[in-house]
Design a protein around this motif. Structure first.
Motif, PDB file in Angstrom:
ATOM      1  N   ILE A 149       0.861  -1.181   0.000  1.00  0.00           N
ATOM      2  CA  ILE A 149       0.000   0.000   0.000  1.00  0.00           C
ATOM      3  C   ILE A 149       0.900   1.235   0.000  1.00  0.00           C
ATOM      4  O   ILE A 149       1.856   1.300   0.776  1.00  0.00           O
ATOM      5  CB  ILE A 149      -0.906   0.048   1.256  1.00  0.00           C
ATOM      6  CG1 ILE A 149      -1.658  -1.261   1.468  1.00  0.00           C
ATOM      7  CG2 ILE A 149      -1.829   1.261   1.231  1.00  0.00           C
ATOM      8  CD1 ILE A 149      -2.753  -1.547   0.492  1.00  0.00           C
ATOM      9  N   ILE A 150       0.577   2.206  -0.833  1.00  0.00           N
ATOM     10  CA  ILE A 150       1.323   3.464  -0.870  1.00  0.00           C
ATOM     11  C   ILE A 150       0.406   4.570  -0.360  1.00  0.00           C
ATOM     12  O   ILE A 150      -0.727   4.707  -0.824  1.00  0.00           O
ATOM     13  CB  ILE A 150       1.793   3.783  -2.303  1.00  0.00           C
ATOM     14  CG1 ILE A 150       2.692   2.666  -2.820  1.00  0.00           C
ATOM     15  CG2 ILE A 150       2.521   5.136  -2.337  1.00  0.00           C
ATOM     16  CD1 ILE A 150       3.009   2.763  -4.288  1.00  0.00           C
ATOM     17  N   ILE A 151       0.913   5.339   0.607  1.00  0.00           N
ATOM     18  CA  ILE A 151       0.139   6.440   1.170  1.00  0.00           C
ATOM     19  C   ILE A 151       0.978   7.717   1.099  1.00  0.00           C
ATOM     20  O   ILE A 151       2.133   7.722   1.508  1.00  0.00           O
ATOM     21  CB  ILE A 151      -0.275   6.164   2.629  1.00  0.00           C
ATOM     22  CG1 ILE A 151      -1.097   4.886   2.733  1.00  0.00           C
ATOM     23  CG2 ILE A 151      -1.046   7.358   3.196  1.00  0.00           C
ATOM     24  CD1 ILE A 151      -1.443   4.492   4.154  1.00  0.00           C
ATOM     25  N   ASP A 152       0.367   8.779   0.592  1.00  0.00           N
ATOM     26  CA  ASP A 152       0.998  10.094   0.529  1.00  0.00           C
ATOM     27  C   ASP A 152       0.132  11.034   1.367  1.00  0.00           C
ATOM     28  O   ASP A 152      -1.072  11.154   1.117  1.00  0.00           O
ATOM     29  CB  ASP A 152       1.057  10.563  -0.930  1.00  0.00           C
ATOM     30  CG  ASP A 152       1.853  11.842  -1.105  1.00  0.00           C
ATOM     31  OD1 ASP A 152       1.954  12.652  -0.152  1.00  0.00           O
ATOM     32  OD2 ASP A 152       2.389  12.039  -2.210  1.00  0.00           O
ATOM     33  N   THR A 153       0.726  11.677   2.353  1.00  0.00           N
ATOM     34  CA  THR A 153      -0.064  12.552   3.232  1.00  0.00           C
ATOM     35  C   THR A 153      -0.656  13.743   2.483  1.00  0.00           C
ATOM     36  O   THR A 153      -1.576  14.377   2.991  1.00  0.00           O
ATOM     37  CB  THR A 153       0.774  13.057   4.432  1.00  0.00           C
ATOM     38  OG1 THR A 153       1.926  13.750   3.941  1.00  0.00           O
ATOM     39  CG2 THR A 153       1.180  11.916   5.338  1.00  0.00           C
ATOM     40  N   LYS A 154      -0.170  14.036   1.297  1.00  0.00           N
ATOM     41  CA  LYS A 154      -0.769  15.096   0.493  1.00  0.00           C
ATOM     42  C   LYS A 154      -2.173  14.717   0.035  1.00  0.00           C
ATOM     43  O   LYS A 154      -2.952  15.578  -0.361  1.00  0.00           O
ATOM     44  CB  LYS A 154       0.089  15.405  -0.732  1.00  0.00           C
ATOM     45  CG  LYS A 154       1.382  16.110  -0.389  1.00  0.00           C
ATOM     46  CD  LYS A 154       2.165  16.393  -1.643  1.00  0.00           C
ATOM     47  CE  LYS A 154       3.459  17.083  -1.291  1.00  0.00           C
ATOM     48  NZ  LYS A 154       4.329  17.241  -2.465  1.00  0.00           N
ATOM     49  N   ASN A 155      -2.492  13.434   0.088  1.00  0.00           N
ATOM     50  CA  ASN A 155      -3.789  12.946  -0.366  1.00  0.00           C
ATOM     51  C   ASN A 155      -4.697  12.504   0.779  1.00  0.00           C
ATOM     52  O   ASN A 155      -5.559  11.669   0.599  1.00  0.00           O
ATOM     53  CB  ASN A 155      -3.585  11.757  -1.332  1.00  0.00           C
ATOM     54  CG  ASN A 155      -2.768  12.136  -2.529  1.00  0.00           C
ATOM     55  OD1 ASN A 155      -2.869  13.242  -3.044  1.00  0.00           O
ATOM     56  ND2 ASN A 155      -1.942  11.231  -2.978  1.00  0.00           N
TER      57      ASN A 155
END
Length: 150
Positions: free
Chosen positions: A142-148
């Motif tokens: 899973i890839i998570i970007d705090t910008k999203n």
């Protein structure tokens, strides 16, 4: 702040022939920090990771978190998550934070991850040449970007 979360049946980190982290069932978290990363990002991301329901329940449905299964976590700093490949073939890492900014945020991330998980989190070593070994269970990544986050 970006994170790559991998569900693992085992994972380890070795530096100069010395194993510094070693877990069984749990998560390997690669974390990339940029100058725009904040304490709020850390709190949101660590909570999200600790409660992410990506482990199978009694019916084989991904319905359990790493906390639910009493799993372990390794956190590894990885500035290359912020690579830009728009121009040419050599990635640019201009968006990745320099150590004076990244190290305190990385350390805060690890402490908050421990608070959210309720136990010790193993780590690599910031800035070291690490050998990361894992058996990705599933595979689940899973890839998570705090910008999203909104």
């Amino acid at each position: 702040m970006k994170a790559v979360i991998q569900r693992v049946s085992e994972a380890s980190v070795t530096i100069e022939g010395r194993k510094v982290a070693d877990i069984r069932k749990g998560l390997l978290v690669l974390i990339g920090i940029e100058d725009a990363s904040t304490t709020e990002d850390i709190q949101w991301l660590t909570s999200k990771i600790a409660n992410l329901r990506i482990f199978g329940d009694e019916n084989g449905v991904m319905n359990l978190s790493v906390k639910d299964i009493d799993g372990e976590i390794i956190v590894v700093s990885q500035f290359t998550l912020h690579a830009s490949t728009k121009k040419g073939n050599r990635p640019s890492y201009i968006k990745a934070s320099k150590p004076d900014i990244a190290i305190p945020l990385y350390e805060s991330f690890v402490k908050q991850m421990e608070a959210d998980l309720g136990k010790k989190v193993q780590t690599g070593e910031f800035g070291a040449d690490m050998k990361v070994a894992l058996i990705n269970d599933g595979p689940v990544t899973i890839i998570i970007d705090t910008k999203n986050k909104e």
